[in-house]
Design a protein around this motif. Structure first.
Motif, PDB file in Angstrom:
ATOM      1  N   CYS A  99     -99.148 -21.517 -34.304  1.00 11.49           N
ATOM      2  CA  CYS A  99     -99.339 -21.565 -33.388  1.00 11.49           C
ATOM      3  C   CYS A  99     -98.784 -22.042 -31.847  1.00 11.49           C
ATOM      4  N   VAL A 100     -97.816 -22.582 -32.598  1.00 11.14           N
ATOM      5  CA  VAL A 100     -96.328 -22.993 -31.697  1.00 11.14           C
ATOM      6  C   VAL A 100     -95.739 -22.075 -31.518  1.00 11.14           C
ATOM      7  N   LEU A 101     -95.631 -20.802 -31.709  1.00 10.95           N
ATOM      8  CA  LEU A 101     -95.219 -19.777 -31.355  1.00 10.95           C
ATOM      9  C   LEU A 101     -96.109 -18.481 -30.336  1.00 10.95           C
ATOM     10  N   ARG A 102     -97.249 -18.647 -30.832  1.00 15.56           N
ATOM     11  CA  ARG A 102     -98.799 -18.117 -29.622  1.00 15.56           C
ATOM     12  C   ARG A 102     -98.264 -18.402 -28.267  1.00 15.56           C
ATOM     13  N   LEU A 103     -98.773 -19.635 -28.723  1.00 10.12           N
ATOM     14  CA  LEU A 103     -98.423 -20.592 -27.437  1.00 10.12           C
ATOM     15  C   LEU A 103     -97.020 -20.947 -26.168  1.00 10.12           C
ATOM     16  N   ASN A 104     -96.445 -20.502 -27.707  1.00 11.22           N
ATOM     17  CA  ASN A 104     -95.441 -20.261 -26.453  1.00 11.22           C
ATOM     18  C   ASN A 104     -95.274 -19.088 -25.138  1.00 11.22           C
ATOM     19  N   LYS A 105     -95.834 -18.500 -26.167  1.00 11.44           N
ATOM     20  CA  LYS A 105     -95.458 -16.661 -24.946  1.00 11.44           C
ATOM     21  C   LYS A 105     -95.951 -17.654 -23.367  1.00 11.44           C
ATOM     22  N   GLN A 106     -96.986 -18.615 -23.199  1.00  8.93           N
ATOM     23  CA  GLN A 106     -97.732 -18.614 -22.204  1.00  8.93           C
ATOM     24  C   GLN A 106     -96.614 -18.881 -20.899  1.00  8.93           C
ATOM     25  N   PRO A 107     -96.808 -18.572 -19.356  1.00 13.08           N
ATOM     26  CA  PRO A 107     -95.859 -19.153 -18.948  1.00 13.08           C
ATOM     27  C   PRO A 107     -96.044 -20.344 -18.820  1.00 13.08           C
ATOM     28  N   ASP A 108     -94.844 -21.220 -17.249  1.00 12.46           N
ATOM     29  CA  ASP A 108     -95.209 -22.959 -17.257  1.00 12.46           C
ATOM     30  C   ASP A 108     -96.791 -23.319 -17.469  1.00 12.46           C
ATOM     31  N   THR A 109     -97.076 -22.654 -16.321  1.00 17.11           N
ATOM     32  CA  THR A 109     -98.072 -22.989 -15.154  1.00 17.11           C
ATOM     33  C   THR A 109     -99.966 -22.615 -15.739  1.00 17.11           C
ATOM     34  N   ALA A 110     -99.527 -21.576 -16.517  1.00 14.70           N
ATOM     35  CA  ALA A 110    -100.633 -21.349 -17.437  1.00 14.70           C
ATOM     36  C   ALA A 110    -100.898 -22.267 -18.817  1.00 14.70           C
ATOM     37  N   LEU A 111     -99.534 -22.639 -19.346  1.00 11.87           N
ATOM     38  CA  LEU A 111     -99.363 -23.385 -20.633  1.00 11.87           C
ATOM     39  C   LEU A 111     -99.944 -25.069 -20.337  1.00 11.87           C
TER      40      LEU A 111
END
Length: 1601
Positions: free
Chosen positions: A1451-1463
Motif C-alpha cells: 500500500c505504501v509503495l502504491r500510494l507514494n506514486k501520487q503527487p503531494d496535493t493528490a495524496l
C-alpha cells in the motif's frame, strides 16, 4: 685546555701547553728553538711540508709559516712570523695537513679548505697553478639523490694528491697519479671522487707519501670474511693452476692480475694498463733502470721489517748521511718526515748509489737485513733490540707446505716461472726467526751462494712481484716451512685445487686467542683488529706487498694482518706502522737509514730538556715538536699512565703468545673439564689483553688532544674495565678451585717446566726456589695488580685539581672504585685458595659430586660446632656452607639445600633452645644447635649473608655496583628462586621458578612437571591460587589440554577457559577442578564451526539447570531444563525447518504433554512418547481452524495413525478456535525468571552476597574496586587489550558514587544512570560482565535456528525478566534508589509549560499525580541493554509481522506514486492545512499539482529516525518530535494559533507516515507496545503512539480508486 688549568686560574697556565719548538734536521747537534715570531698561543697540531708549515691553535685558528710562494702579497711569501689564514677565521678548524707544497684544513662542521700549489689539481681547483687563500672544497656524494654534502674527519696530503676521510669512514681523493686509487685515466682529478675499492669498509686513518697512499681499515667481523676465491675477482683467471706431468704435478700460483703492473715513467703519466704477459720483462727493465745499472740489486725488496721500538724512549735518527730523511718519534705516536726528495742533486745520488752497490752485504738478497740498536732517549742503560723481520713467504709456498703435511705423499713440485725449486724460492723469501734473547746478525737463509748470479735474483723478484700482486695472498703464520719435506712425488694427478685446499686446512685443536671482542669496547675505544691497505707507486717498496709494482687500487698488506696496527705514517718514499705493542714496522726506501735498520750503528743525539713532547713532525730540512709543561705533575701522570699501560699490554701479549697459545696447542692437556676451564681463562685473558691494547691506543691519541681528565677512558668507561677485570678474575679463580695447573696432563706440565725461567721473568718472581705452581699463580693473577696502579694514577691526577672541583670528585671516586675492586678481587683469590685447601682434605667420593668451579667454601661445622637437634646418638652430621648451598653430609650420603630457597631464623629463648637456628626449605624444616651463643651468631650471620649474596646473584661482582654496597641485615623472606622438588608426592621432580615466601611458592611463578604438565600463574602458600595458565599433555591425541583462568587452593575455581585436546572448548565457571556454574561448551574439531554448542548451567561437571543446546549438525536448538547431562523438565525445541515444540522432556526425549507447531501453523497439542513421536490423546488443529480430537500414534512427518473426531468450527460453533490454542504458547516453556539463574547468582557472589539481596553494600563496593584493580594489573603487561578510553573508564569507575543522606533527587538519578553506562561498558566490572554474559546467551538463544517467530513472546519476556533482576542488583548497590514505579520529585519546576496537542491544557512530562520522574527498570536499564540485544529481537518481530508488513508495504509503495496535493486530497486532509509555499534553500516556491515529496518534509525526515533508535522511550520521542514538526508547518501556513482535533490531525499524520516509507513499521510499533513503560500509555506520548498505530492499520486497509 685542561680543566685543571682553568680551576687553578694561573695567569701563565694557558701558555704551558702546545709550545712550539723547531730545529734544523740532519745535524749532530740539535738545538730546538722557539718558533720565531710566535706569540705563544696553545698549538694543538702542527704540520710541515718541504719548505712551509701550518699551525692549528686551540681556538681553531690556522697560521702558516715558512716559504709561501702562492701568496699574492710580496711580504707574505717569506714571512718573519706565522701568518693567520684570515679566510679560516670564524670557521673553527679541528685538523690540518700539509703536502709537499700545499695545505689543507677541516672545520668542525666537516668542510675542507685547500690552499697552496695546485699544479696537479691537489687543491681540487681547476685550471689554477696556485691557490693563494684557503678555498672551500665541495665534496658531494653523487649516489644520493638529492646530492648530499659529505662531512670530512681527516685530511692527508702527498706531493701531487690529497685524501680525505669522511664521517661515514669512506675515502675521497683528488689530484694526480695512481696513488689516488680511482678508476680513471684522466688527470688531474679536481672534483673529489670516492675510492670505491674500499667502499663499505670502516677506514680509521689515511696517510700520504710523495706518491703512495696508506689506509688503516677495521677488519671485517669474522662472519663477513669471505672464503678465498678460486679465481681472480677481476680477470677471472685461476689463481692456482695445476699441470699434470708423467711423474709429478706442477702447482703454480704465478697469476698476475692487471691491478699490479710495472709502469715506466711515461706510462705512469698515461696510466695505460699493461697486460699480465708483459709484466715480467717490464719489471726487469724497470728495476735495472731505476737503479742505474742492470746487475744492481734492490735493497728494498719489499720485505716487511719489524722494528720493536719503545715509542716513549727511542728516536732512531740516522746522522751519518747529510740529508734529513729521518724518523723522529714523539712520546705517544709515530710521525715521519714528510714529502722529501731522495737526494739534493744527481751527483750525491750517484755517489750514494755507487757506495751502496759496492757494499758486499747489500749485493745478495739472501742475506738478511741487519737490525741495529738505537740508544734510548731517556736514561736507560740497556739497549732495546729491534725485533727480527717477519717472513714474507709467498702464497704458493704456504699452500704447498700445508698440502705436503696434510696429504702425506711426495710431489716434485716446480714453479713454471723461473723453473726453480720450491725450496730455493722459500729460502730466498723466508728468514729464520731469531730467538728473543739473541741479537740478530747476518742470518743466511739458504744454501745458495753468491755465485747464483743476479739474473736469477731479478727473475725471482719479478716472479715474486707477480705472486704478490694477486688479491688473495695467503697470510703466513711463520717460517717453519723451511724444515719441511717439499718433494712429494706420487700424488694422484686427479686431485683438484679445491681438494688440495681442503686438505691444507690445519687440523690442530688449538683455541683461537684472537679476540672476537666487538662489543661495547669496540664502540667506545679504538679497534685493534685492523688491516693496512696501500696503493700508488711502489718502486721503492713503500707499498709493502713484497714487490716494487705500482697499484692502481688499494690492496691489503697481508703481512701486517693481526699485528694490531693503530697508526700509520708515510714519508716521501717509505711507510711506518705503529702497533698497539709499541712496535714500529717500516718499509720502503732506506736510503738514509730512515727505516731504523741501517747497516751500521747510529747514535742518537739527546734533545735539550724541553718538557713533555706531545707530537713531533718533520719536513724536508726542519723538524718541529709540540711540548707540554708539567704543571703540578699532571702531564707526567698522564704520560706515566700511557707508558705503563703500553708496557702492561706488551707483557700480557707475551704471556698470551709465549705461554697460553703454545699450551693450548698441545695435543693432550688433560680432562675435558680442565681444557674447558683453561680455555675459559685463555678467552677472558685474551679479552682483557685486547681491552688493554685498545686503552693504550686511546691514550696515545688522548695525549695528542686537549688532555682533559674527564675524557680519560678509565674514567669515562670505568664499568668496561671493572667488568673485564672481574670476569677474568672469576675465570682464573674457578680454575684454581678445581685444582688449577696441577690438573694439566704431563705434556703440558713438561712444557711449563721447560719454560720456567721465562715464566719467572714474566711473573717478576726473582726467587729461584719458588715452586712452578706458585709462579703460575703469581703470573695469572698479575693483571689484578694493575688495578692498584689505576687507582694510584687517578689519585695523583686528582691532586692536580681543586678539592671542590667536579674533576677532583670524579677522579677521587674512580680511584676509590678501582682500589675497592682490587681489594675485592684479592679476597676472591683468597677464597679460591681456601676452598682448594678444603677440597684437598674432603672425602674423595663426595668431592666429585660437590666440587664445582664457581662454588666457594664459607664455613663448615668441623671447625665450628654445629649439630642437628634430636639427632641419633651415633649419627654423624656435618654441615658445610658454600656460597650457593648448605650441604648436610652423613657418612656416605649428603643432601644439598640451595641457598636461594633456604630461610634461616634464630629460635627465641622462650622455646628452650638458646643456641638454635631454624632452617626452612621448601620440603624440610630442621633445627641446628650450636655449642655457644657466639657460634650461633656467627652461623646465623654467615648463612644470612650467603643467602643474601646468592639471591643478589652477584657473588662474583664487585661492590661498586649501585646499591649493592649496602649490606642487608637479613635476606628477604619474599624472594624469586628456582627449585626442583624431590619429596612432595604431588610435585616430585617438578621444577618451580618464581616467587617464594617463607619456604612456600607465593606470588607469580612457573611450575613444570616431568610428564609435561605446566602451570604458569599465581601461587599462595604453596598452592595455585589466582589467575594462571595450565597445560596437560594428552598422549593419546598428542596435544595439550589447556586451561586459562582462576584458581583457588590448588584447584580450578572461578572464571576460566578450558581447551580440551579433542577440540572442545569450555568457557565459564569452575569449582574444585570441575565445571560448575554458568558456562559455554563448544564441541567439535573446529571451534569456529563446531557441530554443537551448549550454554547454560553446570553442576559438578554436568549440565544441570536451564541451558540452550544448539545441535548444528541436526539443525535443532533446545531451550529448557537439564539434569545430569540430559534434557529433563520443560523445554522448547525449534528446528531449521520451522518446527516448534514446547513441552516436557524426560531422559533427553520429548515425553509427556506438549505442543507442536509446523511452519504452516498446523498445531498438535497432546501426548508425546519420543522425539517428534505422537502417542496418546491430543488435538490436531489445521491452519484453517478445523481440528481433530482423539488418539494419535506415529512420528511427525512420516504418517500418523489417528482415532478421533473431526470438527469444523464454522459449522459447529465452538469456543475452541485457533487463537485459543496459540495463546497457550509459553505455558509449557521455562518461565523467564527461571532462566539464567546461574549468571545472576555469579554476579551476586562477585558482590559478596550468598543469595540475591543478602549482603553488605560496603562489602559489595569493596569487591567491585578489587575486581577492577586486579584486572587492570593483569592487563598492564598487554596494553593493547585496553584502549586509552577504556583505561579512563576504569579509572573513573574506581570512585564509588556517594549518596549519603538527603532526599533522592533527579541529579542523583542521573549520576546512577551515568555510572551504569560506564560500568556496562567494561567486562571488568561485575555489572559489565553480567550484561556481556546476558547478551551472549540471548544471542545464542535467538540467533540462527533460534530465529523462529514463535519465540518472540519468550524473547520479550526474557528481556523484561533481565530488567527486573538487574534492577534488583542496582537497588542493592544504590539503596537510595526508589522502587519500580516511584516518582522522583523535580527539584525545580519544568522550564516551560507546553500546551497539549489535543486538549490545550498545560502538560507535564507524565500523567503522574504530581510532576516528576517515574523510576522504572526499563527507563534506567533499557538504554544500556537494548542496543546490544536489538538485532536478534527485531529479527523476531520482523518474522512475526512478516505477512501484515508485506500488505502495508504494498500500500505504501502504491500510494507514494501520487503527487503531494493528490495524496493530501485522497487522505481527506482539510485544505487549510495544505502548504501553499515551500522554502527550498531559502527561496519560497509555490506548491504545484505535480510537486512530490515536498510537503511536510521536515516531519517526514523526523519520523524516519525511528529506525535509528533502540529504546521505546527514544522511539516515542521521535514520534513526539514528528507531531511538533507537523504543528510548526501548519502554524506557518495558518499564521494563527489553533488547537488540533484528532479528526484534523489523523489525516495529516497519515500522510507523513506514508511519505516516511518505514519498511518495518509494524515491528517498530509492536516493539514499542511490548516494552514501553505502562505509565506512558495514557499520557501525551501514549496518545501519539496510538495515533501511529492507527495509521499503520489504516494504511493496510486503504483502497485507491
Amino acid at each position: 685546555m685542561d680543566s685543571q688549568e682553568r680551576s687553578s686560574a694561573e695567569a701563565e697556565g694557558a701558555k704551558e701547553r702546545g709550545l712550539v719548538h723547531v730545529w734544523q734536521a740532519g745535524f749532530c747537534s740539535i738545538n730546538p728553538e722557539r718558533l720565531p715570531g710566535w706569540g705563544g698561543k696553545t698549538v694543538l697540531q702542527a704540520a710541515l711540508g718541504v719548505s712551509h708549515g701550518v699551525l692549528l691553535t686551540e681556538g681553531g685558528e690556522v697560521y702558516s709559516f715558512g716559504n709561501l710562494p702562492w701568496r699574492t702579497e710580496p711580504g707574505e711569501i717569506c714571512p718573519r712570523s706565522p701568518l693567520l689564514e684570515n679566510a679560516l677565521v670564524g670557521q673553527h678548524v679541528i685538523t690540518v695537513a700539509t703536502g709537499s707544497f700545499h695545505s689543507g684544513a677541516v672545520t668542525e662542521n666537516g668542510m675542507v679548505y685547500m690552499w697552496g700549489q695546485n699544479s696537479a689539481g691537489q687543491c681540487a681547483v681547476a685550471n689554477q697553478h696556485y691557490v693563494p687563500e684557503p678555498t672551500p672544497i665541495s665534496i658531494s656524494d653523487s649516489e644520493t639523490s638529492p646530492l648530499l654534502s659529505v662531512r670530512i674527519l681527516q685530511l692527508a696530503c702527498g706531493e701531487e694528491h690529497t685524501l680525505a676521510l669522511s664521517i661515514s669512514r669512506e675515502i675521497w681523493a683528488w689530484g694526480t697519479g695512481c696513488q689516488l686509487g680511482l678508476i680513471t685515466t684522466t688527470f688531474p682529478v679536481t672534483k673529489p671522487q670516492k675510492v670505491e675499492h674500499l667502499a663499505g669498509r670502516v677506514v680509521l686513518q689515511v696517510a700520504c707519501g710523495n706518491s703512495h697512499s696508506l689506509a688503516l681499515v677495521q677488519c671485517l667481523p669474522s662472519q663477513d670474511v669471505k672464503p678465498v676465491p678460486e679465481r681472480c675477482n677481476h680477470c677471472s683467471q685461476l689463481l692456482i693452476t695445476m699441470t699434470d706431468k708423467e711423474d709429478h704435478v706442477i702447482i703454480s700460483d704465478s697469476h698476475c692480475c692487471p691491478l699490479g703492473v710495472a709502469l715506466s715513467d711515461a706510462q705512469a703519466e698515461s696510466h695505460d694498463t699493461i697486460t699480465p704477459s708483459t709484466g715480467e720483462s717490464l719489471e726487469s727493465k724497470h728495476l735495472s733502470e731505476s737503479q742505474g745499472e742492470e746487475k744492481k740489486t734492490l735493497r728494498e725488496n719489499g720485505l716487511s721489517v719489524a722494528s720493536e721500538v719503545d715509542v716513549e724512549n727511542i728516536q732512531p735518527v740516522n746522522v751519518e748521511t747529510t740529508h734529513p730523511e729521518q724518523e723522529i718519534t714523539g712520546t705517544t705516536g709515530i710521525s715521519i718526515l714528510g714529502n722529501v726528495p731522495l737526494f739534493p742533486d744527481n751527483h750525491v745520488e750517484k755517489e750514494c748509489l755507487q757506495k751502496l752497490s759496492d757494499d758486499p752485504l747489500q749485493g745478495h738478497p739472501e742475506t738478511s737485513v741487519d737490525v741495529e740498536v738505537a740508544q734510548p732517549l731517556i736514561e736507560e742503560p740497556n739497549p732495546i733490540l729491534l725485533s727480527p723481520p717477519t717472513t714474507s713467504t709467498s702464497a704458493l709456498n704456504s699452500f704447498v707446505v700445508s698440502c705436503a703435511s696434510a696429504v702425506g705423499v711426495r710431489v716434485a713440485a716446480t714453479c713454471e716461472a723461473g723453473a726453480l725449486s720450491l725450496k730455493k724460492v722459500m729460502n730466498f723469501y723466508s728468514v729464520a726467526p731469531c730467538e728473543g734473547g739473541l741479537q740478530s746478525g747476518h742470518v743466511s737463509a739458504g744454501p745458495e751462494g753468491p755465485k747464483d748470479g743476479r739474473e736469477d735474483q731479478v727473475k725471482l723478484e719479478s716472479m715474486q712481484g707477480k705472486k704478490s700482486s694477486s688479491l688473495v695472498d695467503v697470510r703466513e703464520e711463520g717460517s717453519e716451512g723451511v724444515s719441511r719435506r717439499l718433494s712429494l712425488p706420487g700424488l694422484l694427478s686427479q686431485v683438484s685445487p679445491r681438494l688440495l685446499r681442503k686438505a691444507a686446512r690445519a687440523k690442530t685443536r688449538t683455541v683461537v686467542l684472537t679476540p672476537t671482542y666487538s662489543g661495547e669496547a669496540d664502540a667506545l675505544l679504538p679497534s685493534l683488529r685492523t688491516e693496512v691497505w696501500t696503493w700508488g707507486k711502489g718502486k721503492e717498496g713503500q707499498l709493502g706487498h713484497g714487490d716494487v709494482l705500482p697499484r692502481l687500487q688499494p690492496l691489503c698488506v697481508k703481512c701486517l694482518d693481526g699485528k694490531e696496527v693503530i697508526q700509520l705514517a708515510a714519508g716521501g718514499h717509505h711507510s711506518l706502522a705503529l702497533t698497539a705493542k709499541s712496535q714500529v714496522y717500516s718499509w720502503g726506501s732506506n736510503t738514509f737509514g730512515q727505516l731504523g735498520h741501517s747497516d751500521s750503528p747510529t747514535t742518537v743525539p739527546r734533545l735539550a730538556k724541553l718538557g713533555y713532547i706531545s707530537s713531533v713532525t718533520a719536513g724536508k730540512d726542519s723538524c718541529l715538536a709540540l711540548v707540554d709543561k708539567n704543571i703540578m705533575g699532571y702531564i707526567a701522570s698522564l704520560h706515566e699512565l700511557a707508558t705503563t699501560e703500553r708496557r702492561f699490554y706488551s707483557k700480557l701479549s707475551d704471556i698470551k703468545s709465549q705461554i697460553l697459545r703454545p699450551l693450548l696447542g698441545l695435543e693432550n692437556l688433560g680432562t675435558t673439564t680442565t681444557v674447558q676451564l683453561l680455555q675459559e681463562v685463555a678467552s677472558r685473558f685474551s679479552k682483557l689483553c685486547y681491552l688493554i691494547g685498545q686503552h693504550g691506543a686511546s691514550l696515545s691519541s688522548f695525549l695528542h688532544g686537549s688532555k682533559e681528565a674527564r675524557s680519560l677512558a678509565i674514567l669515562k668507561h670505568a664499568s668496561l674495565f671493572l667488568d673485564s677485570y672481574t670476569e677474568y678474575c672469576t675465570s682464573i679463580t674457578n680454575f684454581v678451585v678445581m685444582g688449577g695447573f696441577q690438573l694439566l696432563a704431563k705434556p703440558a706440565i713438561d712444557f711449563l717446566n721447560k719454560n720456567q725461567e721465562l715464566l719467572q721473568d714474566l711473573s717478576e718472581v726473582n726467587d729461584e726456589n719458588v715452586q712452578l705452581m706458585e709462579v703460575l699463580n703469581t703470573l695469572f693473577f698479575l693483571p689484578i695488580r694493575r688495578l692498584h696502579n689505576y687507582a694510584r694514577v687517578l689519585l695523583k691526577l686528582a691532586t692536580c685539581f681543586e678539592v671542590t672541583s667536579p674533576e677532583y670528585q670524579k677522579l677521587q671516586d674512580s680511584s676509590s672504585c678501582y682500589e675497592t675492586l682490587a681489594l675485592h678481587l684479592g679476597r676472591k683469590r683468597k677464597e679460591a685458595e681456601y676452598t682448594l685447601g678444603f677440597w684437598k682434605t674432603f672425602p674423595g667420593k663426595m668431592t666429585d659430586s660437590l666440587r664445582k668451579p664457581e662454588r666457594r667454601l664459607i664455613c663448615e661445622s668441623s671447625n665450628r660446632a654445629l649439630s642437628l637437634q634430636h639427632a641419633g646418638r651415633f649419627s654423624v652430621n656435618w654441615f658445610i656452607l658454600f656460597n650457593d648451598s648448605l650441604v648436610h653430609a652423613q657418612f656416605s650420603t649428603h643432601h644439598i639445600f640451595p641457598l636461594s630457597t633456604l630461610w634461616v631464623e634464630p629460635i627465641s629463648e622462650e622455646v628452650g633452645s638458646v643456641n638454635g637456628l631454624k632452617i626452612t626449605t621448601p620440603e624440610e624444616q630442621f633445627i641446628l644447635v650450636s655449642s655457644t651463643p657466639q657460634e650461633k651468631t656467627k652461623w646465623l650471620r654467615a648463612i644470612s649473608q650467603a643467602v643474601d649474596q646468592a639471591l643478589r646473584g652477584m657473588s662474583d661482582f664487585p661492590p661498586y655496583a649501585s646499591g649493592s654496597s649496602v649490606q642487608r641485615q637479613e635476606p628477604p623472606i619474599s624472594r624469586s628462586a628456582r627449585y626442583t622438588f624431590y619429596k612432595d608426592p604431588r610435585l616430585k621432580d617438578a621444577v618451580y621458578d618464581g616467587r617464594w615466601l617463607s619456604g612456600k611458592p607465593h606470588g607469580r611463578g612457573t611450575l613444570k612437571w616431568t610428564d609435561g604438565k605446566m602451570y604458569n600463574g599465581m601461587f599462595r602458600n604453596g598452592l595455585e591460587d589466582g589467575y594462571g595458565e595450565y597445560k596437560v599433555p594428552n598422549k593419546v591425541l598428542n596435544k595439550d589440554d589447556h586451561y586459562v583462568g582462576y584458581w583457588k587452593e590448588g584447584k580450578m575455581c572461578g572464571q576460566g577457559i578450558y581447551s580440551y585436546a579433542n577440540g572442545e572448548v569450555y568457557e565459564g565457571c569452575f569449582h574444585d577442578n570441575m565445571r560448575h556454574g554458568h558456562g559455554l561448551l563448544r564441541s567439535g574439531k573446529l571451534t569456529s564451526s563446531s557441530p554443537s554448542m551448549f550454554i547454560g548451567q553446570w553442576v559438578m561437571d554436568k549440565k544441570s539447570g536451564y541451558g540452550v543446546f544448539d545441535d548444528i549438525t541436526r539443525g535443532e536448538k533446545y531451550m529448557g531444563m537439564w539434569h545430569d547431562d540430559m534434557c529433563q523438565g520443560n523445554g522448547v525445541v525449534v528446528t531449521q525447518f520451522g518446527l516448534y515444540y514446547e513441552g516436557t522432556f524426560n531422559f533427553n526425549k520429548m515425553m509427556g504433554t506438549g505442543i507442536l507447531l509446523s511452519e504452516d501453523d498446523t498445531v498438535y497439542e497432546g501426548e508425546f512418547s519420543d522425539d517428534w513421536t505422537l502417542n496418546g490423546k491430543g488435538t490436531l488443529t489445521m491452519p484453517n481452524g478445523d481440528y481433530i480430537e482423539g488418539l494419535f500414534n506415529g512420528e511427525w512427518g512420516s504418517g500418523i495413525k489417528i482415532t478421533g473426531t473431526y470438527f469444523k468450527p464454522s459449522l459447529y460453533e465452538s469456543e475452541k478456535d485457533r487463537p485459543k490454542v496459540l495463546r497457550k504458547l509459553g505455558n509449557l516453556a521455562v518461565p523467564a525468571d527461571e532462566k539464567w539463574k546461574a549468571v545472576f547468582e555469579e554476579c551476586w557472589h562477585q558482590l559478596g552476597c550468598e543469595s540475591p539481596g543478602q549482603g553488605e553494600v560496603w562489602k559489595a563496593w569493596d569487591n567491585i574496586a578489587v575486581a577492577l584493580t586486579t584486572h587492570r594489573r593483569q592487563h598492564r603487561d598487554s596494553p593493547e587489550i585496553l584502549s586509552r578510553s577504556h583505561t579512563q573508564t576504569l579509572e573513573s569507575l574506581e570512585f564509588i558514587p556517594q549518596h549519603v543522606g538527603g532526599a533522592f533527587t533527579v541529579e542523583k538519578y542521573d549520576e546512577i544512570k551515568k555510572y551504569l553506562i560506564k560500568a556496562c561498558d567494561t567486562p571488568l566490572h561485575p555489572l559489565g560482565r553480567l550484561i556481556e554474559t546476558l547478551v551472549a546467551v540471548y544471542r545464542m538463544t535467538y540467533v540462527g535456528v533460534g530465529a523462529n517467530r514463535r519465540l518472540l513472546q519468550e524473547a520479550v519476556k526474557e528481556i523484561q525478566s533481565y530488567l527486573k533482576r538487574i534492577f534488583q542488583l542496582v537497588r542493592f548497590l544504590f539503596p537510595d534508589l526508589p522502587e519500580e514505579g516511584s516518582t522522583i520529585p523535580l527539584s525545580v519546576p519544568l522550564p516551560q509549560e507546553r500546551k497539549s496537542f489535543c486538549t490545550g491544557k498545560s502538560d507535564s512530562r507524565s500523567e503522574s499525580p504530581e510532576p516528576g520522574y517515574v523510576v522504572t527498570s526499563s527507563g534506567l536499564l533499557l538504554p544500556v541493554l537494548l542496543p546490544r540485544l536489538y538485532p536478534p529481537l527485531f529479527m523476531l518481530y520482523a518474522l512475526e509481522n512478516d505477512r501484515e508488513e508485506d500488505i502495508y508495504w504494498e500500500c505504501v509503495l502504491r500510494l507514494n506514486k501520487q503527487p503531494d496535493t493528490a495524496l493530501l486530497s485522497f487522505l481527506g486532509v482539510q485544505r487549510k492545512f495544505w502548504p501553499v509555499t515551500l522554502s527550498v534553500f531559502g527561496d519560497n516556491k509555490k506548491v504545484l499539482p505535480t510537486t512530490k515529496d515536498a510537503c511536510f518534509a521536515s516531519a517526514v525526515e523526523c519520523l524516519q529516525q525511528i529506525s535509528t533508535t533502540f529504546t521505546p522511550s527514544d522511539k516515542l520521542k521521535v514520534i513526539q518530535q514528528t507531531f511538533e514538526e507537523i504543528s510548526q508547518n501548519v502554524l506557518a501556513t495558518l499564521q494563527e494559533d489553533f488547537l488540533w482535533s484528532m479528526d484534523d490531525l489523523f489525516p495529516v499524520f497519515l500522510y507523513v507516515v506514508l511519505r516516511a516509507r518505514i519498511r518495518n513499521l509494524g515491528s517498530e510499533v509492536h516493539l514499542i507496545e511490548d516494552l514501553m513503560d505502562p505509565y506512558l500509555q495514557h499520557g501525551e506520548q501514549g496518545i501519539m503512539f496510538t495515533t501511529l498505530k492507527a495509521c499503520y492499520y489504516q494504511i493496510q486497509r486503504e483502497k485507491l480508486n
